[in-house]
Design an enzyme around this catalytic site. Structure first.
Site, short mmCIF file in Angstrom:
data_model
loop_
_atom_site.label_atom_id
_atom_site.label_comp_id
_atom_site.label_asym_id
_atom_site.label_seq_id
_atom_site.Cartn_x
_atom_site.Cartn_y
_atom_site.Cartn_z
N GLY A 72 0.76 -1.24 0.00
CA GLY A 72 0.00 0.00 0.00
C GLY A 72 0.79 1.29 0.00
O GLY A 72 0.32 2.29 -0.51
N ASP B 194 -4.74 2.11 10.84
CA ASP B 194 -6.13 1.84 11.19
C ASP B 194 -6.17 1.44 12.67
O ASP B 194 -6.15 2.29 13.55
CB ASP B 194 -6.64 0.74 10.26
CG ASP B 194 -8.14 0.58 10.25
OD1 ASP B 194 -8.79 0.88 11.26
OD2 ASP B 194 -8.68 0.12 9.23
N ASP C 124 -5.94 -0.75 -1.68
CA ASP C 124 -6.69 -1.64 -2.56
C ASP C 124 -7.92 -2.25 -1.89
O ASP C 124 -8.07 -2.21 -0.67
CB ASP C 124 -5.79 -2.78 -3.03
CG ASP C 124 -5.54 -3.80 -1.90
OD1 ASP C 124 -5.92 -4.97 -2.06
OD2 ASP C 124 -4.97 -3.42 -0.86
#
Length: 180
Positions: free
Chosen positions: A50, A108, A164
């Site tokens: 990522g 996150d 993604d």
């Protein structure tokens, strides 16, 4: 720029245009430049897959000598974090006594970044800091400080600019949010 796209079974709409991302990358790069000017060859450690677009754009704005390396971790299945972090490709560079800046696409829950920091700290670096394109304060469950945050977002599931949905959407230059 398309306003909506479909990836697999989900639809996404544009949330953050490329121009806004570039401004945020520039701002965080300037903070890093100020903090690391004069330090001996810091190592930027990108978390694959990522972070590749963010790392590329960030490093172009860095004004001091540095080294780059990448590791690969996995903690997502579809749109949800599994809570289990797996190292798929590890770090081979010696980091003892060096300044390390972890470059992440998104922080996150904090599981992946905590895993990475513990692994790095066992190798006695001079310092370890985190630079993330996106930070989700509402999802973050750890106490480790995330010093360099380009942008804060809510708990939305996003794709584009390296992020993604089941391997699709990474090459999009804008950020899209799931709509269904």
């Amino acid at each position: 720029m398309e306003n909506t796209i479909q990836l697999h079974d989900k639809k996404f709409r544009i949330m953050i245009p490329a121009e806004q991302i570039d401004k945020a990358v520039d701002a965080v790069a300037q903070r890093i430049n100020a903090d690391y000017a004069g330090k001996e060859t810091p190592l930027f450690l990108g978390i694959l897959n990522g972070s590749f677009m963010f790392m590329s754009d960030l490093i172009k704005k860095i004004e001091f000598q540095n080294e780059l390396s990448f590791v690969k971790l996995a903690s997502y299945d579809g749109t949800c974090s599994t809570g289990c972090v797996k190292s798929l490709i590890g770090l081979n560079n010696p980091i003892e006594g060096r300044h390390v800046i972890i470059v992440e696409d998104i922080v996150d829950t904090g599981e992946s970044i905590e895993h990475m920091i513990k692994e790095l700290e066992a190798r006695n670096p001079a310092s370890v800091e985190v630079c993330t394109l996106f930070f989700k304060p509402g999802s973050y469950r750890k106490t480790l400080p995330i010093k360099y945050r380009a942008m804060e977002i809510g708990n939305e599931f996003i794709v584009g600019y390296g992020l993604d949905y089941d391997q699709l959407g990474r090459s999009l230059k804008d950020i899209y949010v799931v709509t269904e």
